[in-house]
Scaffold this active site. Structure first.
Site, mmCIF file in Angstrom:
data_model
loop_
_atom_site.group_PDB
_atom_site.id
_atom_site.type_symbol
_atom_site.label_atom_id
_atom_site.label_comp_id
_atom_site.label_asym_id
_atom_site.label_seq_id
_atom_site.Cartn_x
_atom_site.Cartn_y
_atom_site.Cartn_z
ATOM 1 N N HIS A 147 25.565 33.538 2.822
ATOM 2 C CA HIS A 147 25.500 33.315 1.375
ATOM 3 C C HIS A 147 26.371 34.318 0.634
ATOM 4 O O HIS A 147 26.987 33.990 -0.371
ATOM 5 C CB HIS A 147 24.053 33.417 0.894
ATOM 6 C CG HIS A 147 23.301 32.134 1.081
ATOM 7 N ND1 HIS A 147 21.937 32.073 1.189
ATOM 8 C CD2 HIS A 147 23.740 30.870 1.170
ATOM 9 C CE1 HIS A 147 21.576 30.819 1.340
ATOM 10 N NE2 HIS A 147 22.646 30.068 1.330
ATOM 11 N N ARG A 195 37.185 16.752 -4.531
ATOM 12 C CA ARG A 195 36.467 16.443 -3.284
ATOM 13 C C ARG A 195 35.037 16.982 -3.419
ATOM 14 O O ARG A 195 34.816 18.180 -3.281
ATOM 15 C CB ARG A 195 37.118 17.144 -2.100
ATOM 16 C CG ARG A 195 38.472 16.623 -1.677
ATOM 17 C CD ARG A 195 38.966 17.442 -0.496
ATOM 18 N NE ARG A 195 40.078 16.832 0.198
ATOM 19 C CZ ARG A 195 41.350 17.150 -0.048
ATOM 20 N NH1 ARG A 195 41.663 18.027 -0.955
ATOM 21 N NH2 ARG A 195 42.311 16.551 0.650
ATOM 22 N N ARG A 228 35.838 12.012 -6.427
ATOM 23 C CA ARG A 228 35.620 11.178 -5.250
ATOM 24 C C ARG A 228 34.182 11.344 -4.782
ATOM 25 O O ARG A 228 33.684 12.463 -4.693
ATOM 26 C CB ARG A 228 36.587 11.604 -4.150
ATOM 27 C CG ARG A 228 36.455 10.755 -2.896
ATOM 28 C CD ARG A 228 37.495 11.128 -1.882
ATOM 29 N NE ARG A 228 37.158 12.361 -1.203
ATOM 30 C CZ ARG A 228 37.944 12.934 -0.291
ATOM 31 N NH1 ARG A 228 39.107 12.373 0.007
ATOM 32 N NH2 ARG A 228 37.598 14.046 0.298
ATOM 33 N N GLU A 254 43.341 4.848 2.435
ATOM 34 C CA GLU A 254 43.577 5.823 3.501
ATOM 35 C C GLU A 254 43.276 5.240 4.880
ATOM 36 O O GLU A 254 43.417 5.919 5.886
ATOM 37 C CB GLU A 254 42.748 7.090 3.259
ATOM 38 C CG GLU A 254 41.268 6.871 3.056
ATOM 39 C CD GLU A 254 40.531 8.167 2.716
ATOM 40 O OE1 GLU A 254 41.091 9.260 2.886
ATOM 41 O OE2 GLU A 254 39.358 8.060 2.288
ATOM 42 N N ASN A 285 46.732 11.840 4.172
ATOM 43 C CA ASN A 285 46.252 12.589 5.351
ATOM 44 C C ASN A 285 45.608 11.637 6.355
ATOM 45 O O ASN A 285 45.909 11.658 7.543
ATOM 46 C CB ASN A 285 45.210 13.643 4.950
ATOM 47 C CG ASN A 285 45.707 14.566 3.855
ATOM 48 O OD1 ASN A 285 46.897 14.697 3.667
ATOM 49 N ND2 ASN A 285 44.788 15.196 3.140
ATOM 50 N N ASP A 286 44.696 10.826 5.836
ATOM 51 C CA ASP A 286 44.009 9.902 6.736
ATOM 52 C C ASP A 286 44.843 8.674 7.044
ATOM 53 O O ASP A 286 44.831 8.172 8.170
ATOM 54 C CB ASP A 286 42.651 9.497 6.144
ATOM 55 C CG ASP A 286 41.624 10.585 6.358
ATOM 56 O OD1 ASP A 286 41.558 11.118 7.485
ATOM 57 O OD2 ASP A 286 40.904 10.938 5.402
ATOM 58 N N ARG A 324 44.232 14.229 12.895
ATOM 59 C CA ARG A 324 44.909 15.156 11.988
ATOM 60 C C ARG A 324 44.605 16.621 12.305
ATOM 61 O O ARG A 324 45.294 17.510 11.815
ATOM 62 C CB ARG A 324 44.564 14.825 10.526
ATOM 63 C CG ARG A 324 43.107 14.918 10.208
ATOM 64 C CD ARG A 324 42.762 14.250 8.874
ATOM 65 N NE ARG A 324 42.705 15.168 7.751
ATOM 66 C CZ ARG A 324 42.223 14.853 6.559
ATOM 67 N NH1 ARG A 324 41.784 13.622 6.323
ATOM 68 N NH2 ARG A 324 42.196 15.725 5.598
ATOM 69 N N CYS A 366 47.295 11.449 -3.338
ATOM 70 C CA CYS A 366 46.622 12.749 -3.443
ATOM 71 C C CYS A 366 46.508 13.478 -2.112
ATOM 72 O O CYS A 366 45.881 14.520 -2.034
ATOM 73 C CB CYS A 366 45.231 12.576 -4.065
ATOM 74 S SG CYS A 366 44.126 11.589 -3.049
HETATM 75 C C1 PEP Z 1 43.527 12.071 2.439
HETATM 76 O O1 PEP Z 1 42.994 11.542 3.423
HETATM 77 O O2 PEP Z 1 44.741 12.088 2.245
HETATM 78 C C2 PEP Z 1 42.710 12.728 1.429
HETATM 79 C C3 PEP Z 1 43.223 13.154 0.303
HETATM 80 O O3 PEP Z 1 41.399 12.911 1.715
HETATM 81 P P1 PEP Z 1 40.848 14.073 2.697
HETATM 82 O O4 PEP Z 1 41.990 14.980 3.006
HETATM 83 O O5 PEP Z 1 39.775 14.748 1.931
HETATM 84 O O6 PEP Z 1 40.365 13.298 3.852
HETATM 85 MG MG MG Z 2 40.873 11.238 3.449
#
Ligand code: PEP
Ligand code: MG
Length: 541
Positions: free
Chosen positions: A189, A296, A332, A430, A453-454, A464, A501
């Site tokens: 904490h 997020r 989100r 994604e 990213n996904d 990833r 994003c």
């Molecule tokens: C993504 O997948 O690009 C994204 C922005 O979400 P996260 O990185 O939180 O999975």
């Molecule tokens: Mg994602």
């Protein structure tokens, strides 16, 4: 000069004077009492508890604390109000006939040892919370303190065996910005508090008290976990250069943020910021961005041992929306699963990234999801809220999510609770199936945001987080770009906004490709905002 290497818990560069804090065990007089004293000792106990609870509630009121910080303080209140704890003290007083200080010491020593002996790292760290409460109660009862931090000044760097949560708060109130400790860990904490309050923290500095004395000059690099004791002239020079570089970077950032986000040929680009924690708001506000392109929210769940309540979430979302005024804020819904689990949501899956993650988990746990949706709908009254669902596969998923939203609307209406009807709802693109069916989705969604990213990991089938095959993880792979183009076309067809994003938007290397593909809206991490803006300003479309 001595160079100590510890563990970097919370970043930043600092120069200051060491103050070694003596945290030897608080000495209390162990006295026996007669049965006629039991009642007065019990009354002392009740009034001490009342005092510390009031104090803790004061901390909750005074500081604009993050949900995680509130949860820590609330957990302290819960410990102090626990009937089992009261019963244990009552027994010690009336049966063992010992004074209140002894009774408290006995109880808390047991609790601290009990938690310390646990295998689970998370529970081991709860020992700090019990030690913290014991110290506060004993300090209040005896008027003595084992580690007086009240007169510490902003230019000093406290050096301690370990730091407990209430000390972090008191140091924060004294404007202390850097702490060095011998013991600590990433998820305690105290570490959570230090990070969220922007206090640099380096821990795991072995035998720190034999290596640092009060009055020593310290250079602390919280990004690398390095502490330099009594630096020599050359080291000081290097450090001053690093500080200047940081200051120059800040100055450059200040200049750039006031310029238009447009390409050399005058094409305007909307540039927003991604946010992980509400504590980043000050920094984000200063960037003069076009909004928050991704908040997020799963971090609200990860930092606490309890699921965040509707009210706690409402307060966070309201604060973010109010601060961003009329700029859109894309919040989100929780993307738990994959590599992110809330405390009570851990289970084994062979392929967690292909498992119960994001909207799949939300639909599996509708009560948990509804708590978040209700908080969002209520907070929508305070700004321009765009609610976004993660890991949507197709229109069926989206419709299922929206039917929960409708249920929440009906509930709020029948409970006569105010909420906003003008929020926008959209989806992350994604998962390849969502991109491939984006035309259907665009018909029902208010907006899209591409999660590169996904989308990359699922399109090229490369985890990833797997460093062995990181060379195959290519966000600019033609297959990924094709899915993005498809999505851009679908959004255009139905006239809905679309942005990106993922981390791709934080990498200057990819910006030209993205703009040439057709993106006019990007959202980047705050640290890369200025760099990306500069990159955009140097591109000719
Ligand atoms: C993504 O997948 O690009 C994204 C922005 O979400 P996260 O990185 O939180 O999975
Ligand atoms: Mg994602």
């Amino acid at each position: 000069m001595t160079r100590l290497l510890g563990k970097a818990i919370s970043g930043g560069l600092h120069k200051g004077i060491a103050r070694v804090i003596d945290s030897t065990q608080l000495v209390v007089d162990h006295q026996t009492i007669s049965s006629s004293d039991v009642d007065s000792e019990w009354q002392r106990f009740l009034s001490a508890i009342e005092h510390i609870i009031k104090d803790t509630k004061g901390l909750l009121d005074d500081l604009s604390l993050a949900v995680s910080d509130q949860e820590i303080l609330n957990s302290h209140i819960m410990i102090m109000e626990d009937p089992e704890f009261h019963k244990a003290i009552e027994n010690s007083l009336s049966k063992d006939l010992v004074c209140l200080e002894s009774a408290l010491n006995k109880h808390f020593s047991y609790m601290v040892e009990y938690f310390k002996s646990m295998e689970d790292e998370y529970f081991r760290q709860r020992a700090d919370d019990y030690a913290d409460i014991n110290e506060r109660l004993l300090t209040h009862l005896t008027g003595k303190s084992n580690s007086d931090l009240s007169n510490i000044t902003a230019s000093e760097i406290p050096v301690l065996n370990e730091v407990i949560p209430s000390q972090i708060i008191s140091l924060f109130n004294n404007k202390v910005s850097c702490i060095c400790t011998e013991h600590g860990s990433e998820t305690s904490h105290s570490s959570i508090l230090a990070r969220s309050m922007g206090i640099t923290l380096v821990t795991e500095l072995k035998n720190i008290k034999s290596k640092i004395a009060t009055g020593d000059l310290l250079l602390v690099d919280g990004n690398e976990g390095v502490v330099i004791v009594e630096p020599d002239a050359d080291t000081l020079k290097v450090y001053e250069i690093e500080l200047q570089e940081e200051a120059l970077e800040q100055a450059k950032l200040k200049e750039i943020i006031n310029l238009e986000t447009q390409t050399l040929d005058g094409t305007k680009i909307s540039l927003s910021v991604n946010m992980e924690l509400p504590e980043e708001l000050d920094r984000i506000e200063a960037l003069n961005s076009d909004g928050i392109g991704l908040f997020r929210t799963e971090f609200l769940y990860l930092e606490t041992d309890m699921l965040p309540t509707e009210q706690a979430q409402f307060e966070v979302y309201k604060k973010v929306l109010e601060r961003m005024k009329d700029k859109p804020v894309i919040i989100r819904t929780m993307d738990l699963g994959g590599d992110k689990f809330a405390s009570d949501e851990t289970w084994d899956e062979d392929n967690p990234y292909l498992g119960c993650r994001g909207i799949r988990l939300s639909l599996l746990k509708p009560e948990m999801f509804k708590t978040q949706i209700r908080a969002l709908l209520r907070a929508g009254l305070y700004g321009k809220l765009w609610v976004m669902f993660p890991m949507i596969n197709d229109i069926e998923d989206y419709n299922s999510a929206m039917s929960i939203v409708k249920e929440c609307v009906t509930e709020l209406e029948s409970d006569n609770i105010e909420f906003s009807n003008s929020n926008k709802f959209g989806t992350m693109i994604e998962v390849p199936s969502a991109a491939l069916t984006s035309s259907e989705l665009a018909e029902v969604c208010d907006f899209f945001s591409i999660g590169s990213n996904d989308l990359t990991q699922y399109t090229v089938a490369v985890d990833r987080n797997n460093s062995t095959i990181a060379n195959l993880y290519k966000p600019n792979h033609p297959a990924v770009l094709k899915l993005m183009k498809m999505t851009l076309n679908s959004a255009k067809e139905w006239g809905i906004p679309v942005g990106l994003c993922g981390e791709m938007a934080s990498n200057p290397e990819y910006i030209e490709t993205l703009l040439k593909l057709g993106f006019r809206s990007l959202s980047t991490g705050p640290a890369k905002f200025a760099k990306i803006k500069e990159t955009i300003r140097n591109i000719n479309l």
